[in-house]
Scaffold this active site. Structure first.
Site, short mmCIF file in Angstrom:
data_model
loop_
_atom_site.label_atom_id
_atom_site.label_comp_id
_atom_site.label_asym_id
_atom_site.label_seq_id
_atom_site.Cartn_x
_atom_site.Cartn_y
_atom_site.Cartn_z
N CYS B 89 0.82 -1.22 0.00
CA CYS B 89 0.00 0.00 0.00
C CYS B 89 0.85 1.26 0.00
CB CYS B 89 -0.92 0.04 1.21
SG CYS B 89 -2.16 -1.26 1.25
N HIS B 90 1.95 1.25 0.77
CA HIS B 90 2.69 2.50 1.04
C HIS B 90 3.93 2.69 0.17
CE1 HIS B 90 0.15 3.42 4.50
NE2 HIS B 90 0.34 2.19 4.94
N CYS B 124 -3.10 -1.22 10.67
CA CYS B 124 -2.80 -1.70 9.31
C CYS B 124 -2.70 -3.22 9.29
CB CYS B 124 -1.48 -1.11 8.81
SG CYS B 124 -1.62 0.59 8.22
N CYS B 188 6.00 14.54 36.35
CA CYS B 188 7.07 14.62 35.34
C CYS B 188 7.80 15.95 35.50
CB CYS B 188 6.49 14.56 33.93
SG CYS B 188 5.34 13.21 33.60
N HIS B 192 11.76 16.91 35.28
CA HIS B 192 12.19 17.19 33.91
C HIS B 192 11.93 18.62 33.45
CE1 HIS B 192 13.31 13.05 33.40
NE2 HIS B 192 12.15 12.68 33.92
N ARG B 229 9.29 3.72 28.51
CA ARG B 229 10.06 4.69 29.31
C ARG B 229 9.14 5.42 30.28
NH1 ARG B 229 12.47 5.78 32.41
NH2 ARG B 229 14.26 7.13 32.77
N CYS B 233 9.44 5.43 34.45
CA CYS B 233 9.45 6.62 35.30
C CYS B 233 8.38 6.49 36.39
CB CYS B 233 9.17 7.87 34.48
SG CYS B 233 10.65 8.79 34.02
#
Lengths: 148, 272
Positions: B89-90, B124, B188, B192, B229, B233
């Protein structure tokens, strides 16, 4: 073998400690007057809690010259050198119990003796405080040795 | 007493500023748009050691390339009852997938929700290929295909889907980002946003940017996804993590793309 036994006993102790009944601790004017256990803290045990990664792990955030032999001091909290010159026993106890009630809600520091107002706590830690009442007293006793 | 606290707070705030300023000088940063929560946007790459960076800089050394190659192979391998491959398709991924990794998650009208690259891959597989879906976080096929798709955008700056639907999704992501979770009661932002560039024990905090994911992480000794990830955390702060590819993490990913806007895609990166 001996190492394994030590580790296992450590885990056992931790679970015993956190299974104890949680006391209501009141913070008034940034201080907690009475010892949580009625017993004096043990500064040597408190030092172990301070650096233990699975205990207080205070060193993760707070640099501390007294522990210069330990690697990896964190930088996100104030340095602990001379902390006993800046705060009284009662203030230190309040900060360890729940620093948000001393410094305000913005602080990064976890409450080490608090189970209320928490969200999505992992099952393993549900209804448990980070430190036992005696561990709080031990850390406070250790912090009181940090004079400049 | 309050006076003492105030003084200590001022000293702490002062030293944090100095530390951030000193680091900011030698880290490549991108300007943040108006009203953005960050004053500068910095890739996690800039917070890592020269040794870790060197692993990413050399495609032949980068351990994640094994999975990138797997993804490339899978792209043109037919699978499932429909006998189709992605390429059926792609076509050429270099053209058809260009920009995808820099702009997903995207709003799906049919599903009435935001879709990540991983979710689109399974959609897909299920609907077009009639093949089995892949597990979200650790299946090497899923990691390989996600890396291959996102790698087609390597070097392209992150852009946002500005549809009102995605704005709403990012609002939820923002809420997740700023909510304190777990026994350690941290958000978070606590690490961060407020303390990037500072050490927490042996780890230097980054801005938590996701422009290099999936990443080869030294601590994992392997490749892992964005949502793995996020989950890690949340476990660190002793929280019950949200489900990978569930509503909250998808929203958080969408919001993290906003926090990373303009940052070039590095997939697959190498982190510690």
């Amino acid at each position: 073998m001996r190492f394994a036994a030590l580790v296992l006993s450590g885990v056992f102790m931790a679970s015993v400690a956190s299974a104890e009944e949680i006391k209501k601790v009141e913070i008034v004017d940034g201080a907690v007057q009475a010892s949580l256990t009625g017993k004096p803290g043990d500064a040597v045990a408190g030092a172990k809690v301070f650096k233990g990664r699975r205990a207080g792990n205070c060193l993760a955030c707070h640099g501390n010259k007294d522990m210069s032999g330990e690697q990896f001091h964190g930088e996100t909290g104030p340095i602990m050198d001379g902390v006993a010159d800046r705060y009284s026993t009662e203030q230190l106890r309040a900060i360890v119990v729940n620093s948000k009630k001393v410094f305000g809600d913005h602080t990064l520091m976890p409450a080490f003796y608090e189970v209320d107002r928490l969200s999505r706590v992992a099952k393993k830690f549900e209804g448990k405080t980070v430190l036992s009442a005696q561990q709080v007293e031990d850390v406070v006793a250790y912090l009181l040795t940090l004079k400049e | 007493m309050m006076k003492i606290f105030g003084k200590v707070a001022a000293i702490v705030a002062g030293s944090a500023l100095v530390a951030t300023a000193a680091f900011a000088e030698d880290r490549k940063s991108y300007p943040a748009p108006k009203d953005h929560p960050l004053s500068e946007i910095i890739s996690g790459y800039e917070f890592r050691t020269p040794e870790t960076r060197a692993l990413q800089d050399d495609d032949f050394e980068n351990p994640a390339y094994i999975l990138l190659d797997l993804g490339a192979e899978l792209w043109s391998t037919a699978d499932g009852a429909a006998g189709k491959s992605c390429a059926s398709c792609h076509g050429d991924a270099a053209e058809s997938m260009k920009g995808i990794g820099a702009s997903f998650p995207k709003w799906s009208k049919e599903r009435n929700k935001a879709i990540t690259v991983e979710q689109q891959i399974n959609i897909c597989r299920e609907e077009q290929m009639q093949a089995d879906t892949w597990k979200w976080t650790k299946d090497p096929n899923m990691l390989g295909m996600t890396i291959f798709v996102k790698n087609q955008s390597r070097g392209m700056p992150i852009v946002l889907d500005n549809s009102p639907e995605m704005e709403t999704v990012r609002k939820l992501g923002e809420e997740v980002y700023y909510t304190r979770y777990g026994q350690l009661d941290m958000s978070c932002a606590n690490c961060h946003e407020d303390y990037y560039g500072n050490y927490i024990r042996a780890d230097m905090l980054s801005q938590g940017q996701i422009n290099g994911f999936p990443t080869y992480r030294l601590k994992w000794n392997g490749v892992g996804s964005t949502h793995r990830r996020f989950k890690g955390c949340m476990k660190n702060i002793r929280a019950n993590p949200f489900k990978p590819q569930g509503e909250e993490f998808t929203a958080l990913e969408a919001y993290m793309m906003y926090r990373a806007v303009g940052l070039p895609i590095e997939t697959p990166s190498v982190r510690n």
